[in-house]
Scaffold this motif. Sequence first.
Motif, PDB file in Angstrom:
ATOM      1  N   GLU A 136      38.159  36.655  51.063  1.00 54.53           N
ATOM      2  CA  GLU A 136      37.167  37.349  50.237  1.00 54.53           C
ATOM      3  C   GLU A 136      37.826  37.997  49.013  1.00 54.53           C
ATOM      4  O   GLU A 136      37.289  37.957  47.896  1.00 54.53           O
ATOM      5  N   ILE A 137      38.979  38.646  49.221  1.00 55.22           N
ATOM      6  CA  ILE A 137      39.686  39.284  48.112  1.00 55.22           C
ATOM      7  C   ILE A 137      40.154  38.220  47.111  1.00 55.22           C
ATOM      8  O   ILE A 137      40.045  38.397  45.892  1.00 55.22           O
ATOM      9  N   LYS A 138      40.663  37.110  47.609  1.00 56.24           N
ATOM     10  CA  LYS A 138      41.115  36.034  46.726  1.00 56.24           C
ATOM     11  C   LYS A 138      39.948  35.498  45.893  1.00 56.24           C
ATOM     12  O   LYS A 138      40.100  35.218  44.694  1.00 56.24           O
ATOM     13  N   ALA A 139      38.763  35.394  46.516  1.00 60.39           N
ATOM     14  CA  ALA A 139      37.593  34.874  45.801  1.00 60.39           C
ATOM     15  C   ALA A 139      37.173  35.824  44.679  1.00 60.39           C
ATOM     16  O   ALA A 139      36.823  35.386  43.571  1.00 60.39           O
ATOM     17  N   VAL A 140      37.219  37.141  44.975  1.00 62.21           N
ATOM     18  CA  VAL A 140      36.842  38.121  43.948  1.00 62.21           C
ATOM     19  C   VAL A 140      37.848  38.093  42.804  1.00 62.21           C
ATOM     20  O   VAL A 140      37.484  38.097  41.622  1.00 62.21           O
ATOM     21  N   CYS A 141      39.134  38.069  43.129  1.00 66.21           N
ATOM     22  CA  CYS A 141      40.171  38.081  42.099  1.00 66.21           C
ATOM     23  C   CYS A 141      40.078  36.859  41.197  1.00 66.21           C
ATOM     24  O   CYS A 141      40.379  36.924  40.001  1.00 66.21           O
ATOM     25  N   SER A 142      39.662  35.742  41.775  1.00 66.91           N
ATOM     26  CA  SER A 142      39.556  34.520  40.971  1.00 66.91           C
ATOM     27  C   SER A 142      38.482  34.645  39.891  1.00 66.91           C
ATOM     28  O   SER A 142      38.500  33.916  38.900  1.00 66.91           O
ATOM     29  N   LEU A 143      37.514  35.587  40.092  1.00 68.30           N
ATOM     30  CA  LEU A 143      36.480  35.817  39.073  1.00 68.30           C
ATOM     31  C   LEU A 143      37.018  36.622  37.897  1.00 68.30           C
ATOM     32  O   LEU A 143      36.400  36.654  36.827  1.00 68.30           O
ATOM     33  N   ILE A 144      38.146  37.285  38.092  1.00 69.47           N
ATOM     34  CA  ILE A 144      38.675  38.197  37.064  1.00 69.47           C
ATOM     35  C   ILE A 144      39.955  37.665  36.436  1.00 69.47           C
ATOM     36  O   ILE A 144      40.085  37.611  35.214  1.00 69.47           O
ATOM     37  N   TRP A 145      40.937  37.272  37.292  1.00 65.69           N
ATOM     38  CA  TRP A 145      42.262  36.920  36.779  1.00 65.69           C
ATOM     39  C   TRP A 145      42.403  35.415  36.613  1.00 65.69           C
ATOM     40  O   TRP A 145      41.994  34.639  37.457  1.00 65.69           O
ATOM     41  N   SER A 146      43.016  35.024  35.508  1.00 70.07           N
ATOM     42  CA  SER A 146      43.272  33.610  35.248  1.00 70.07           C
ATOM     43  C   SER A 146      44.732  33.241  35.513  1.00 70.07           C
ATOM     44  O   SER A 146      45.129  32.106  35.311  1.00 70.07           O
ATOM     45  N   GLU A 147      45.548  34.205  35.954  1.00 67.11           N
ATOM     46  CA  GLU A 147      46.956  33.954  36.259  1.00 67.11           C
ATOM     47  C   GLU A 147      47.403  34.924  37.348  1.00 67.11           C
ATOM     48  O   GLU A 147      46.626  35.751  37.813  1.00 67.11           O
ATOM     49  N   GLU A 148      48.667  34.829  37.751  1.00 66.87           N
ATOM     50  CA  GLU A 148      49.175  35.700  38.810  1.00 66.87           C
ATOM     51  C   GLU A 148      49.282  37.132  38.295  1.00 66.87           C
ATOM     52  O   GLU A 148      49.941  37.397  37.286  1.00 66.87           O
ATOM     53  N   ILE A 149      48.641  38.026  39.036  1.00 66.06           N
ATOM     54  CA  ILE A 149      48.530  39.418  38.596  1.00 66.06           C
ATOM     55  C   ILE A 149      48.806  40.340  39.784  1.00 66.06           C
ATOM     56  O   ILE A 149      48.371  40.078  40.913  1.00 66.06           O
ATOM     57  N   SER A 150      49.463  41.466  39.498  1.00 56.62           N
ATOM     58  CA  SER A 150      49.546  42.578  40.446  1.00 56.62           C
ATOM     59  C   SER A 150      48.626  43.675  39.928  1.00 56.62           C
ATOM     60  O   SER A 150      48.570  43.911  38.708  1.00 56.62           O
ATOM     61  N   HIS A 151      47.876  44.312  40.819  1.00 57.51           N
ATOM     62  CA  HIS A 151      46.989  45.373  40.315  1.00 57.51           C
ATOM     63  C   HIS A 151      46.820  46.503  41.320  1.00 57.51           C
ATOM     64  O   HIS A 151      46.998  46.316  42.530  1.00 57.51           O
ATOM     65  N   ILE A 152      46.472  47.679  40.768  1.00 58.50           N
ATOM     66  CA  ILE A 152      46.151  48.870  41.561  1.00 58.50           C
ATOM     67  C   ILE A 152      44.670  49.155  41.352  1.00 58.50           C
ATOM     68  O   ILE A 152      44.210  49.316  40.209  1.00 58.50           O
ATOM     69  N   HIS A 153      43.921  49.213  42.428  1.00 58.90           N
ATOM     70  CA  HIS A 153      42.472  49.414  42.399  1.00 58.90           C
ATOM     71  C   HIS A 153      42.156  50.785  42.986  1.00 58.90           C
ATOM     72  O   HIS A 153      42.559  51.100  44.092  1.00 58.90           O
ATOM     73  N   ILE A 154      41.412  51.614  42.226  1.00 58.43           N
ATOM     74  CA  ILE A 154      41.017  52.953  42.692  1.00 58.43           C
ATOM     75  C   ILE A 154      39.497  53.009  42.758  1.00 58.43           C
ATOM     76  O   ILE A 154      38.801  52.729  41.766  1.00 58.43           O
ATOM     77  N   ASP A 155      38.946  53.376  43.911  1.00 53.96           N
ATOM     78  CA  ASP A 155      37.498  53.592  44.041  1.00 53.96           C
ATOM     79  C   ASP A 155      37.156  54.949  43.434  1.00 53.96           C
ATOM     80  O   ASP A 155      37.790  55.964  43.752  1.00 53.96           O
ATOM     81  N   LEU A 156      36.141  54.968  42.581  1.00 53.79           N
ATOM     82  CA  LEU A 156      35.711  56.214  41.933  1.00 53.79           C
ATOM     83  C   LEU A 156      34.436  56.704  42.595  1.00 53.79           C
ATOM     84  O   LEU A 156      33.410  56.003  42.583  1.00 53.79           O
ATOM     85  N   GLU A 157      34.493  57.894  43.169  1.00 49.23           N
ATOM     86  CA  GLU A 157      33.368  58.416  43.939  1.00 49.23           C
ATOM     87  C   GLU A 157      33.121  59.867  43.557  1.00 49.23           C
ATOM     88  O   GLU A 157      34.057  60.643  43.334  1.00 49.23           O
TER      89      GLU A 157
END
Length: 521
Positions: free
Chosen positions: A105-126
């Motif tokens: 599921e995470i790979k599928a979501v990332c494929s909608l955003i990144w076009s190459e190999e990426i490292s990222h930090i994701h923060i939920d804003l609440e």
Amino acid sequence: MMNINENVFFKQGTLHLFSSLDSNTALQRFLAYLQTVMPADGILLGVYDPGINKARLHAVLFPGDMKKPSRTIDFPFQMWSFFKAKMQEAPGVHMVNDIDCEPPEIKAVCSLIWSEEISHIHIDLELENKRLGYFILFARGKHRYGEVHGCLVNLFHAPLVSAISNVMKHQEVQLLQDMLKDDNKYLNQKMIEMTGDTIIGADFGLSGVMRLIRQVAPMNSPVLLLGETGVGKEVMANAIHRGSRRKDRPLIKVNCGAIPEGLIDSELFGHEKGSFTGAIAQKRGLFERAHTGTIFLDEVGELPLAAQVRLLRVLQEKEIERVGGTTPLSVDVRVISATHKNLEHMVLTGEFRKDLWYRLNVFPIMIPPLRQRPEDIPALVNHFIDRKSKELKIRPSLKLSENYMRQLQQYAWPGNVRELENVLERVLITGNLHDVLPSLTIRKPAWDWKRDQDRVPADDVDDIEALDHWTRKYIQSILKKTEGRIEGKGGAADRLGLHPSTLRARMKKLNIAFGRVVKYI
């Protein structure tokens, strides 16, 4: 990685995050600061829209050579179900250093955003147990981030929540402004449909006037509309505004003769809170409301001299100053004025300022009275019968013979188009044209323009003075019946249907003395 003082890091990062009112500019400065202490190639800031299975990107900062994702990301249903489940979990920091090690599921979501190999930090804003959106910091390549980086970025949770809240509020305001503009455009169009955007007589008696209107409408020059009461000066003002580049902006109409003298400044230019007794709040004036649009000053000859001075300043300096205010406000307003009076004669008598006259009289347009264009009467009759029938909700069964139409064309019409409209409405109400139309040809008009011109040399008394003469006579006859009493039931103001102060102002303008000791002949 160098040692970092978290307090200093948080303070400096927050200052960069709120360093501009423009969210993209602020995030660019924030990104530049983060790049001094950790890997950082770009930023994503967005919100979730669970109702339609979408995520909207409010800010996208990508390197120039990297393909940007769409501003709106559509999630397949199964993928969104996974995300909804994740959103029920406690907010936190999530790091992805190698997409190949993540769940499908995470790979599928990332494929909608990144076009190459990426490292990222994701923060939920609440905020207050409500998930607003997300913040993503990314860098090219695998394994670029460690736990220390995640902790440092998470320090900015509260400032980022404030930032995205401000962005959302700004977008709400922008949406409301767009809706307001659209509603205003729709209502203006409906008003045009109701009042009619076709000028009756444009191809005949008013052809010369329409030629002048077509010439001046696209300009920003002031226009002065001249003509008797009831000839349709307001209709012409509408036509000028609709033909201008300001047609989608406000058209503010002001009847200068209907505003009490003590309130003219407040109405036209606004006032500050506490500037006078009763000023319990700040008020925008009509010139402010007309900003970027057009203001129509009807009966501009009724303005007192003090108000004329301030109007002159608006025309010269393009600035106004609210009553009680100290700061000039710039306004971009086109002025269309109208009067039934002879302003040139009023300048000679000192009733109207010469410099204001020159400012308003840039492009004068004289609208001929109805008696000078009888060829327009048949079309006007058909137009008013059709419109008034709809207003009165009756079937337009009235048919005028050639004989009656000829009577209408032979009548002097001292009240011009407005009088014709009222006569036809009366006929529709009574349903009997024999009680109304024959009397038009045999009754003597209350004010015969040509008769008064023949009686007095044209150089001494003009058409406007003739109107003032008969108005003065009529008011004096009412005062004689009331023995000079103006106020109260049965007083002159009550009989004339006017407010006592309005009647006194009109009497003062016409040089009619008032008081019970005065004898009216």
